[in-house]
Scaffold this active site. Structure first.
Site, PDB file in Angstrom:
ATOM      1  N   TYR A   1     -24.554  14.951 -27.789  1.00 13.77           N
ATOM      2  CA  TYR A   1     -24.242  16.352 -28.115  1.00 13.77           C
ATOM      3  C   TYR A   1     -25.518  17.134 -28.453  1.00 13.77           C
ATOM      4  O   TYR A   1     -25.749  18.230 -27.934  1.00 13.77           O
ATOM      5  CB  TYR A   1     -23.245  16.442 -29.281  1.00 13.77           C
TER       6      TYR A   1
ATOM      7  N   GLY B   1     -21.966  10.360 -21.950  1.00 12.65           N
ATOM      8  CA  GLY B   1     -21.738  10.078 -23.372  1.00 12.65           C
ATOM      9  C   GLY B   1     -22.151  11.249 -24.244  1.00 12.65           C
ATOM     10  O   GLY B   1     -23.340  11.544 -24.396  1.00 12.65           O
TER      11      GLY B   1
ATOM     12  N   GLY C   1     -21.798  11.776 -27.611  1.00 11.95           N
ATOM     13  CA  GLY C   1     -21.603  11.354 -29.002  1.00 11.95           C
ATOM     14  C   GLY C   1     -22.623  12.041 -29.900  1.00 11.95           C
ATOM     15  O   GLY C   1     -23.039  13.176 -29.629  1.00 11.95           O
ATOM     16  N   HIS C   2     -23.053  11.340 -30.940  1.00 10.40           N
ATOM     17  CA  HIS C   2     -23.999  11.923 -31.899  1.00 10.40           C
ATOM     18  C   HIS C   2     -25.277  12.404 -31.212  1.00 10.40           C
ATOM     19  O   HIS C   2     -25.753  13.497 -31.456  1.00 10.40           O
ATOM     20  CB  HIS C   2     -24.371  10.877 -32.960  1.00 10.40           C
TER      21      HIS C   2
ATOM     22  N   LYS D   1     -32.856  -7.052 -37.059  1.00 12.06           N
ATOM     23  CA  LYS D   1     -31.515  -6.522 -36.807  1.00 12.06           C
ATOM     24  C   LYS D   1     -30.526  -7.424 -37.515  1.00 12.06           C
ATOM     25  O   LYS D   1     -30.822  -8.596 -37.774  1.00 12.06           O
ATOM     26  CB  LYS D   1     -31.231  -6.540 -35.299  1.00 12.06           C
TER      27      LYS D   1
HETATM   28  P1  NAD Z   1     -21.911   7.540 -30.332  1.00 10.35           P
HETATM   29  O1  NAD Z   1     -21.011   6.381 -30.522  1.00 10.35           O
HETATM   30  O2  NAD Z   1     -21.874   8.656 -31.298  1.00 10.35           O
HETATM   31  O3  NAD Z   1     -21.669   8.179 -28.881  1.00 10.35           O
HETATM   32  C1  NAD Z   1     -21.455   7.444 -27.728  1.00 10.35           C
HETATM   33  C2  NAD Z   1     -20.504   8.256 -26.855  1.00 10.35           C
HETATM   34  O4  NAD Z   1     -20.414   7.626 -25.583  1.00 10.35           O
HETATM   35  C3  NAD Z   1     -19.080   8.333 -27.414  1.00 10.35           C
HETATM   36  O5  NAD Z   1     -18.675   9.687 -27.443  1.00 10.35           O
HETATM   37  C4  NAD Z   1     -18.251   7.522 -26.429  1.00 10.35           C
HETATM   38  O6  NAD Z   1     -16.934   8.001 -26.266  1.00 10.35           O
HETATM   39  C5  NAD Z   1     -19.064   7.676 -25.165  1.00 10.35           C
HETATM   40  N1  NAD Z   1     -18.850   6.634 -24.152  1.00 10.35           N
HETATM   41  C6  NAD Z   1     -18.661   5.325 -24.319  1.00 10.35           C
HETATM   42  N2  NAD Z   1     -18.523   4.705 -23.126  1.00 10.35           N
HETATM   43  C7  NAD Z   1     -18.647   5.656 -22.190  1.00 10.35           C
HETATM   44  C8  NAD Z   1     -18.598   5.662 -20.767  1.00 10.35           C
HETATM   45  N3  NAD Z   1     -18.402   4.545 -20.073  1.00 10.35           N
HETATM   46  N4  NAD Z   1     -18.757   6.832 -20.120  1.00 10.35           N
HETATM   47  C9  NAD Z   1     -18.959   7.970 -20.818  1.00 10.35           C
HETATM   48  N5  NAD Z   1     -18.998   8.040 -22.147  1.00 10.35           N
HETATM   49  C10 NAD Z   1     -18.852   6.895 -22.836  1.00 10.35           C
HETATM   50  O7  NAD Z   1     -23.382   6.925 -30.210  1.00 10.35           O
HETATM   51  P2  NAD Z   1     -24.770   7.673 -30.400  1.00 10.35           P
HETATM   52  O8  NAD Z   1     -25.228   7.509 -31.803  1.00 10.35           O
HETATM   53  O9  NAD Z   1     -24.690   9.041 -29.805  1.00 10.35           O
HETATM   54  O10 NAD Z   1     -25.727   6.753 -29.499  1.00 10.35           O
HETATM   55  C11 NAD Z   1     -25.669   6.830 -28.088  1.00 10.35           C
HETATM   56  C12 NAD Z   1     -26.577   5.752 -27.500  1.00 10.35           C
HETATM   57  O11 NAD Z   1     -27.909   5.950 -27.966  1.00 10.35           O
HETATM   58  C13 NAD Z   1     -26.205   4.328 -27.900  1.00 10.35           C
HETATM   59  O12 NAD Z   1     -26.506   3.474 -26.825  1.00 10.35           O
HETATM   60  C14 NAD Z   1     -27.149   4.024 -29.061  1.00 10.35           C
HETATM   61  O13 NAD Z   1     -27.405   2.643 -29.185  1.00 10.35           O
HETATM   62  C15 NAD Z   1     -28.385   4.780 -28.619  1.00 10.35           C
HETATM   63  N6  NAD Z   1     -29.252   5.172 -29.721  1.00 10.35           N
HETATM   64  C16 NAD Z   1     -28.791   5.957 -30.734  1.00 10.35           C
HETATM   65  C17 NAD Z   1     -29.636   6.333 -31.772  1.00 10.35           C
HETATM   66  C18 NAD Z   1     -29.168   7.223 -32.884  1.00 10.35           C
HETATM   67  O14 NAD Z   1     -30.024   7.729 -33.644  1.00 10.35           O
HETATM   68  N7  NAD Z   1     -27.888   7.498 -33.010  1.00 10.35           N
HETATM   69  C19 NAD Z   1     -30.966   5.875 -31.791  1.00 10.35           C
HETATM   70  C20 NAD Z   1     -31.436   5.087 -30.730  1.00 10.35           C
HETATM   71  C21 NAD Z   1     -30.554   4.742 -29.703  1.00 10.35           C
END
Ligand code: NAD
Length: 358
Positions: A186, A180, A182-183, A80
């Site tokens: 959704y 949450g 997010g990506h 990382k």
């Molecule tokens: P993202 O930033 O697109 O979405 C996170 C969402 O959570 C945002 O919309 C934000 O407004 C919301 N949020 C933040 N704090 C909050 C709270 N207290 N209550 C409710 N909502 C809250 O991130 P992502 O890419 O969707 O990833 C989400 C999680 O999954 C993260 O922890 C990330 O480390 C993990 N993850 C993501 C991936 C990936 O492929 N994107 C892979 C493995 C793990």
């Protein structure tokens, strides 16, 4: 902080401090374990308050990547990187290219990718200086945003946990609360809606919650109320450490299965607290490993989304059941069972005999 004592305790191989005066780059690359293959893990950019905080983060996250790749059954090690900077004001092409030059010096011992506050576009700048970067734009021959595949893996891990808990395979009418949108959140909502699940969601980003309300008929609750919601499955898809001594007693669900990394604030005590409450926990780093599976395939020249989705589905669904089997057999929490399976695989790789061929 004694760096070598810390490395010994966490079993790290190497830490690289990167500095570039011209661009102001201050980055740290952590390489935890390369027994299974080159270390891979994203690059996050955060305005860490202290250098110690940044080191702690990179060590914790790189170790987590070793476990994630090991349990996903892929041949990658754990690494990382963190860049100490304010993502709102300090992200520039020069900064990412300077970082890319440092990654290049490792000659493939470490592969980087996007992470918190870094995007596919930022990785395109890194790519200008090194080929040891993954998750690059589809237009540049990469596999693009891994989030939909991560969500697909979470969906199958969640299904395995629901099946284990209730004996039911289908999710029709099952109430799933998602923290949450997010990506990943959704996409997960989309897959759940298509299976007939009833969604309860929260996010401080109201545009995100309005979208799933409109598209999938989700019921929206305030971010502070998500732990108190009556539901069947709780899916944390926002932040880490949300399963803790304050939230676990409030939960009214049978299963916890979500995308967020490091959901358990304390691996041992919070994992046990969930078990004592009869809540089945699907280990986060196992069920969110779809993204790393996709990136692994990209490294091997396979960028077809369907291939990675299929692989993530089979691996994550099967391994989640294997973890629950081990957890029951050895009377340990699912998280500890997952750790054991990951450690066994890393040890296996280290012990394979080297055969000399002329
Ligand atoms: P993202 O930033 O697109 O979405 C996170 C969402 O959570 C945002 O919309 C934000 O407004 C919301 N949020 C933040 N704090 C909050 C709270 N207290 N209550 C409710 N909502 C809250 O991130 P992502 O890419 O969707 O990833 C989400 C999680 O999954 C993260 O922890 C990330 O480390 C993990 N993850 C993501 C991936 C990936 O492929 N994107 C892979 C493995 C793990």
């Amino acid at each position: 902080m004694s760096i070598f004592k810390t490395l010994e305790k966490t079993d790290h191989e190497e830490v690289i401090f990167c500095h570039d005066k011209a661009t102001g780059l201050k980055a740290i690359i952590g390489i935890h374990n390369t027994k299974l293959g080159p270390a891979l893990g994203g690059c996050r950019i955060l305005p860490y308050a202290t250098e110690e905080e940044a080191i702690t983060d990179v060590l914790r996250l790189s170790r987590g990547m070793s476990y994630k790749s090991a349990i996903a059954g892929i041949n990658l090690g754990g690494g990382k990187s963190v860049i100490i900077a304010d993502p709102k004001t300090q992200k520039t092409e020069a900064l990412f290219r300077a970082f890319g030059k440092f990654v290049e010096t490792l000659k493939g011992r470490y592969y980087t990718a996007e992470d918190v506050n870094t995007s596919v576009e930022d990785m395109d700048f890194v790519r200008m200086e090194t080929k040891y970067v993954t998750g690059i734009d589809k237009a540049l021959g990469g596999s693009g945003d891994p989030s939909p595949i991560t969500a697909w893996g979470v969906f199958w891990g969640l299904k395995a946990a629901w099946e284990r808990k209730t004996g039911r395979k289908e999710l029709e009418g099952v109430r799933v609360s998602v923290q949450g949108i997010g990506h990943v959140g959704y996409c997960l909502c989309k897959f759940l809606h298509e299976e007939g699940a009833k969604l309860i969601v929260c996010d401080m980003n109201t545009a995100a919650t309005e979208r799933v309300k409109e598209e999938f008929g989700a019921h929206v609750v305030h971010v502070n109320d998500i732990y108190d919601v009556e539901c069947d499955i709780y899916s944390p898809c926002a932040l880490g450490a949300t399963l803790n001594e304050l939230t676990i007693p409030k939960l009214k669900c049978k299963v916890v299965a979500g995308a967020a990394n490091n959901q358990l604030k304390e691996e041992v005590s919070d994992g046990s607290a969930l078990q004592e409450r009869g809540i089945l926990y699907a280990p986060d780093y196992l069920i969110n490993s779809g993204g790393v599976i996709s990136v692994y395939n990209e490294l091997n020249g396979i960028t077809a989304t369907e291939y990675s989705m299929n692989m993530a589905q089979r691996r994550i669904y099967g391994t989640t059941h294997r973890v629950f089997d081990k957890s029951e057999k050895e009377n340990i929490t699912p998280h500890m069972a997952a750790n054991k399976i990951a450690e066994e695989r890393m040890t296996m790789a280290a012990n394979i005999q080297t055969i000399y061929t002329a």
